[in-house]
Design an enzyme around this catalytic site. Structure first.
Site, short mmCIF file in Angstrom:
data_model
loop_
_atom_site.label_atom_id
_atom_site.label_comp_id
_atom_site.label_asym_id
_atom_site.label_seq_id
_atom_site.Cartn_x
_atom_site.Cartn_y
_atom_site.Cartn_z
N VAL A 234 0.85 -1.19 0.00
CA VAL A 234 0.00 0.00 0.00
C VAL A 234 0.89 1.24 0.00
CG1 VAL A 234 -1.70 1.34 1.31
CG2 VAL A 234 -1.85 -1.15 1.27
N ALA B 33 4.18 4.11 3.22
CA ALA B 33 3.76 2.85 2.61
C ALA B 33 3.80 1.74 3.65
CB ALA B 33 4.69 2.49 1.44
N LYS B 34 3.30 0.60 3.30
CA LYS B 34 3.42 -0.61 4.13
C LYS B 34 3.10 -1.80 3.24
CE LYS B 34 4.38 -1.69 8.40
NZ LYS B 34 5.29 -0.93 9.28
N GLY B 35 3.62 -2.96 3.61
CA GLY B 35 3.31 -4.14 2.82
C GLY B 35 3.53 -5.39 3.64
N ASP C 77 10.05 -5.19 8.96
CA ASP C 77 9.06 -4.95 10.01
C ASP C 77 8.87 -6.30 10.72
OD1 ASP C 77 7.03 -2.86 11.05
OD2 ASP C 77 5.74 -4.57 10.67
#
Ligand code: NAD
Length: 438
Positions: A84, A129-131, A170
């Protein structure tokens, strides 16, 4: 041209972000509902417009991918992966990759939104962002983990890159995953592209100080919060939930500042009593968890949250401090090492009890700050000393902490509200200055 496997239209109700300013919040909200409520509040407190709400509450790009994995025994399994890109207004998007069985799109959007305000609060030239992949990495062999990481990378490859979107470790991923991601991207590009991810091993263009950066930043936040509360740093007591990349390094840094770590925990439970962080780390490396650590008393994660300490650090997952756990907290200061560890009701209860909460987007920003240093070093092919990294991290953390403390005082709001006001305000201003194309 970009070729996406599946691009989702974002279908969550974009119009439902009513103001939270009057009513008490319900007991449980999803991380996305919580993040949207915090954004709404910041927009109201900054007197921004509905146009601002419409632009800032909408993620810019969402990619959902299927990640096939050939297991070592020949079976083929399918996993869901996400990336995202919540915002690219202030620069390329930036955010971690999480491997955890419970992640879903909503949580990934929420975490990408938090990254956006965090990068703006710390004034880094990034969006957010992140995923991740919905997989339990503990069920994978090393070879399976590598295949899954490489396939996930190749699925999101069209939208990442040093000028587009820069992943980092992460929960459930580490520098080894970043090395595989960097290699997969580079093989496809035909040359080495170290700047595509941060949190890489040093020999591949990683930065000194990145491994410990989030924990080091948490420790700086603890030190400054104690100073503001008038509590001596030397001998102050700390309990830490989560003994991973953030919790462990925070414990190390706090010990070296003279604080006493009285308890730590992981997903299986906690230990207290006479504990030694290095020995506990050796135990975890050998046995995979804190369980059975010699010489320590066992406690539950909830008991840890309720210990009579000066500082409590949630450094595990979301929703640790809730309506049911917040009332028993005795700590004077809570420093959020984890992302979104507090529900809205948990926040209200702690605020009513007079607990100073240093919010996630400030407290755990050390990771993205040193990721930024790594990206800058990769772009310049010029690498800094550990001292340069430490000093620059300290100065950006101090600048952000002071800005938040001053804003909280001037606007008579909590530190979380102040941090969101600064972060959201900067992104809104950047939007206005760039204008709307066409
Ligand atoms: P990690 O996977 O290295 O460690 C997570 C730790 O939390 C482990 O000790 C695990 O056993 C424990 N844990 C998991 N579920 C738990 C539960 N239900 N109760 C208690 N403990 C539990 O992850 P990490 O990188 O240390 O990340 C921790 C948090 O910090 C996450 O919220 C992450 O998004 C956030 N964060 C990480 C970074 C970073 O640089 N790694 C940066 C900013 C924020």
């Amino acid at each position: 041209m970009l070729a996406f496997a599946v691009v989702h239209l974002y279908i969550t109700d974009m119009t439902s972000g009513s103001s939270l300013s009057s009513a008490r919040t319900p007991a449980f909200e999803s991380p996305l509902a919580t993040a949207r409520a915090q954004l709404r509040r910041a927009i109201d407190q900054l007197n921004l417009t509905e146009n601002d709400w419409n632009t800032l509450s909408t993620p810019r790009r969402i990619l959902e991918v299927a990640v096939p994995l050939r297991r070592d025994d020949g079976r083929v399994e399918m996993y869901k992966g996400y990336r995202v890109q919540y915002s690219t207004t202030r620069g390329p998007s930036k955010g971690g990759v999480r491997f955890h069985q419970d992640i879903d799109l909503d949580e990934t959007v929420a975490l990408a939104m938090l990254m956006t305000w965090k990068c703006a609060l710390t004034n880094l030239p990034y969006g957010g962002a992140k995923g991740g992949v919905a997989v339990n990495p503990k069920t994978l062999s090393l070879a399976e983990n590598e295949r899954l990481t490489r396939r996930y990378t190749s699925e999101i490859l069209p939208i990442i890159g040093p000028e587009r979107d820069i992943p980092a470790p992460d929960v459930g991923t580490d520098e080894r995953n970043m090395a595989w991601m960097m290699d997969t991207y580079s093989v496809n590009a035909g040359y080495s592209v170290p700047g595509v991810v941060t949190g890489k091993p040093i020999v591949l263009g990683g930065s000194l100080g990145r491994t410990s950066a989030t924990g080091d930043g948490v420790a700086i936040a603890v030190r400054e919060a104690l100073r503001i509360k008038g509590i001596p740093v030397e001998g102050a007591t700390v309990a830490i939930q989560g003994f991973g990349k953030v919790g462990y390094w925070a414990a190390r840094a706090l010990e070296s500042m003279g604080l006493t770590i009285v308890a730590v925990s992981d997903v299986h439970g906690g230990v207290t009593g006479s504990i030694n962080i290095s020995q506990l780390n050796n135990h975890v490396s050998e046995h995979g968890s804190l369980s059975g650590a010699p010489g320590a008393e066992t406690i539950t994660n909830t008991e840890l949250l309720h210990l009579p300490v000066d500082v409590l650090i949630p450094a595990a997952l979301s929703d640790a401090i809730t309506e049911s756990t917040a009332s028993g907290i005795q700590a004077k200061i809570v420093v959020e090492g984890a992302n979104a560890p507090t529900t809205p009701r948990g926040d209200e209860i702690m605020s009513d009890k007079g607990i100073l909460v240093v919010p996630d987007i400030l407290a755990n920003s050390g990771g993205v700050i040193v990721s930024y240093f790594e990206w800058v070093q990769d772009k310049q092919n010029y690498f800094w000393s550990a001292d340069e990294v430490r000093q620059n991290l300290n100065s950006i953390m101090m600048r952000s902490i002071n800005e938040v403390a001053e804003t909280a005082k001037a606007a008579a709001v909590t530190w979380r509200e102040a941090a969101n006001m600064i972060g959201v305000g900067r992104v809104a201003q950047a939007h206005r200055l760039r204008g709307l194309y066409p």
